[in-house]
Design an enzyme around this catalytic site. Structure first.
Site, short mmCIF file in Angstrom:
data_model
loop_
_atom_site.label_atom_id
_atom_site.label_comp_id
_atom_site.label_asym_id
_atom_site.label_seq_id
_atom_site.Cartn_x
_atom_site.Cartn_y
_atom_site.Cartn_z
CG HIS A 166 -1.99 -1.04 1.16
ND1 HIS A 166 -3.31 -0.75 0.94
CD2 HIS A 166 -1.93 -2.39 1.25
CE1 HIS A 166 -4.02 -1.86 0.92
NE2 HIS A 166 -3.21 -2.88 1.10
CG ASP A 375 0.37 9.60 0.57
OD1 ASP A 375 0.26 8.43 0.96
OD2 ASP A 375 -0.31 10.54 1.02
C1 G6P Z 1 -1.04 3.36 5.94
C2 G6P Z 1 -0.58 1.92 5.78
C3 G6P Z 1 -1.55 0.95 6.43
C4 G6P Z 1 -1.81 1.38 7.86
C5 G6P Z 1 -2.31 2.81 7.92
C6 G6P Z 1 -2.59 3.31 9.34
O1 G6P Z 1 -2.15 3.61 5.16
O2 G6P Z 1 -0.40 1.60 4.42
O3 G6P Z 1 -1.03 -0.37 6.40
O4 G6P Z 1 -2.75 0.50 8.46
O5 G6P Z 1 -1.35 3.64 7.30
O6 G6P Z 1 -1.48 3.13 10.15
P1 G6P Z 1 -1.48 2.19 11.45
O7 G6P Z 1 -0.04 2.11 11.84
O8 G6P Z 1 -2.33 2.90 12.45
O9 G6P Z 1 -2.05 0.83 11.09
#
Ligand code: G6P
Length: 466
Positions: A166, A375
């Site tokens: 992602h 990003d």
């Molecule tokens: C990004 C990453 C995700 C992640 C999200 C939120 O979008 O690609 O994998 O879940 O951030 O971050 P966190 O550390 O709270 O899961």
């Protein structure tokens, strides 16, 4: 083959998603579905294909038995307090996250957090191996689980393995710093299909695979390694466009959007920033650009109101704590310089907003500043466009967001160049309605054609063909 197709009621290929987090959260009494694009896109597919989701339930040392929620089998992977420190805060968010985002903040390399990453990835792979039936598809998500495809391949050579990143895959010059670069590349090469947000991430990975694992390229999008073929697929993620459109059209949102504008003092222009509080988002530089633009308008005119929503994130990582301090000082400085008693040009909200309010801000804002320094995609840019039902409004977009490969009618800026962002903001504020509409129509057409369901279909169809 059609996704989730059945043969006499028996699913042909079951899909098992493996992600850091489960799509449901435990509030102490019940499970609730976590909102988010990935969950919304995969829900119908998993329900239809008798699918399962493997992930951490979000609480330390919490190990509930597998259960069913919303027609999807949920298989929790427990993480201890020490693993959350070493694996999640340490290696995922102290090493990989900054490294993969151009090393905007210096990545930390610690052998003990790497060991934790290996151990936790092994647990996810072990639990996935147990859950899979012959012929199933395992679809592993994101940078937290890059070793899972390789371990899973050894445990279950009979299944199809996909991986979706992602976040960006960095250029080789940056990736090369990682002491465990070979292990990470080999872990990923365990998959049959590796999908990325952009073409340049796929190209970056191909170079790293050749250099650090000795893979060979067959054309631009296929690799050969260890006697197997691995396909690289650029697949930009998207949103449920109709859901945002419907929400934006609802009377509640329309009413709330009017209220917000009047709470902001009915300015001529509402400018919006909507981000997780993360150093990749370029929030501080864009505030400096806004301060420059304020110089043009005498404060008594109160022409521009800038709302910055900063959603709290990873609050235990020092770089995030430091960033919060810097941004809050900057807000204070700009408001102190340009505000008056009872009125401040920047409204800063450090919180998670309800979905209705998020959409109401998109509806209320004349301009949105989406200016990340790097990003993977940036879905805020797509969400804003989806909510502009009258085709007005201006998207100022960083050239370093994955979304810039698709959203070419935005005002594209170099987010590091404060003058460039200020210039784009002035252009946006003065843009005639006819030009706003012609740009926004093109943006909206492209996000309607490529929504999150088309994204999931294209990824899963590629996997079903393997
Ligand atoms: C990004 C990453 C995700 C992640 C999200 C939120 O979008 O690609 O994998 O879940 O951030 O971050 P966190 O550390 O709270 O899961």
């Amino acid at each position: 083959m059609v996704i989730g197709s059945t043969l006499g009621g028996v699913p042909i290929q079951r899909i098992v998603v493996v992600a850091n987090r489960l799509p449901v959260a435990w509030d102490g009494e019940t499970w609730t579905i976590s909102p988010g694009g990935l969950v919304r896109a995969l829900r119908p597919v998993l329900q239809e294909a008798d699918g399962a989701w493997i992930g951490w339930p979000g609480i330390p040392d919490f190990a509930p038995h597998p259960f069913e929620y919303d027609g999807i089998e949920q298989r929790p992977v427990p993480l201890s307090e020490a693993e959350i420190d070493g694996f999640y805060y340490g290696f995922c968010n102290g090493t990989l996250w900054p490294l993969y985002h151009d090393a905007i903040v210096a990545p930390e390399f610690h052998r003990h957090t790497w060991r934790s990453y290996v151990a936790v990835n092994r647990r996810y792979a072990d639990q996935t191996a147990v859950a899979m039936r012959p012929g199933d598809i395992a679809w592993v998500q994101d940078y937290q689980l890059q070793l899972v495809p390789g371990i899973l391949r050894e445990l279950r050579p009979d299944i199809t393995i996909g991986f979706y990143l992602h976040i960006p895959f960095p250029p080789i010059e940056v990736f090369a710093r990682l002491p465990w670069r070979r292990q990470i590349v080999e872990g990923l090469l365990g998959a049959d299909v590796l999908a990325f947000q952009t073409r340049s991430s796929a190209d970056n990975f191909a170079r790293a695979a050749r250099r650090f694992a000795g893979a060979t390229s067959i054309g631009r999008r296929d690799l050969r390694w260890s006697g197997r073929a691995i396909h690289l697929q650029p697949a930009p993620i998207a949103i449920d466009t109709t859901e945002f459109e419907a929400m934006a059209a609802s009377p509640e949102v329309q009413e709330r959007a009017k209220e917000l504008r009047s709470e902001l003092g009915d300015p001529e222009h509402v400018i919006l920033g909507m981000d997780r509080l993360d150093y990749t988002k370029g929030i501080d530089l864009r505030m400096k650009a806004f301060a420059d633009v304020l110089e043009d308008a005498p404060p008594e005119e109160r022409k521009h109101a800038y709302v910055q929503v900063a959603v709290p994130s990873r609050e235990q990582v020092p770089a995030y704590q430091q960033l919060r301090i810097e941004i809050e000082q900057l807000v204070g400085r700009v408001n102190g310089q340009h505000g008056e008693a009872g009125w401040s040009p920047i409204s800063y909200l450090y919180r998670t907003l309800p979905f209705l309010d998020v959409v109401a801000y998109y509806v209320a804002a004349d301009v949105i500043l989406v200016t990340p320094l790097r990003d993977g995609m940036n879905l805020v840019a797509k969400e804003y466009a989806a909510c502009r039902l009258d085709d007005d409004g201006v998207l100022v977009l960083s050239e370093f967001a994955g979304a810039a490969e698709q959203l070419k009618s935005a005002l594209i800026v170099n987010p590091y160049d404060v003058d460039d962002v200020a210039r784009a903001l002035r252009t946006a504020l003065a843009m005639p309605l006819s030009e706003q509409r012609s740009r926004m129509r093109k943006l909206r057409k492209s996000i309607r054609e490529a929504d999150v369901f088309a994204w999931a279909r294209s990824c899963l169809e590629t996997l079903e063909e393997r």
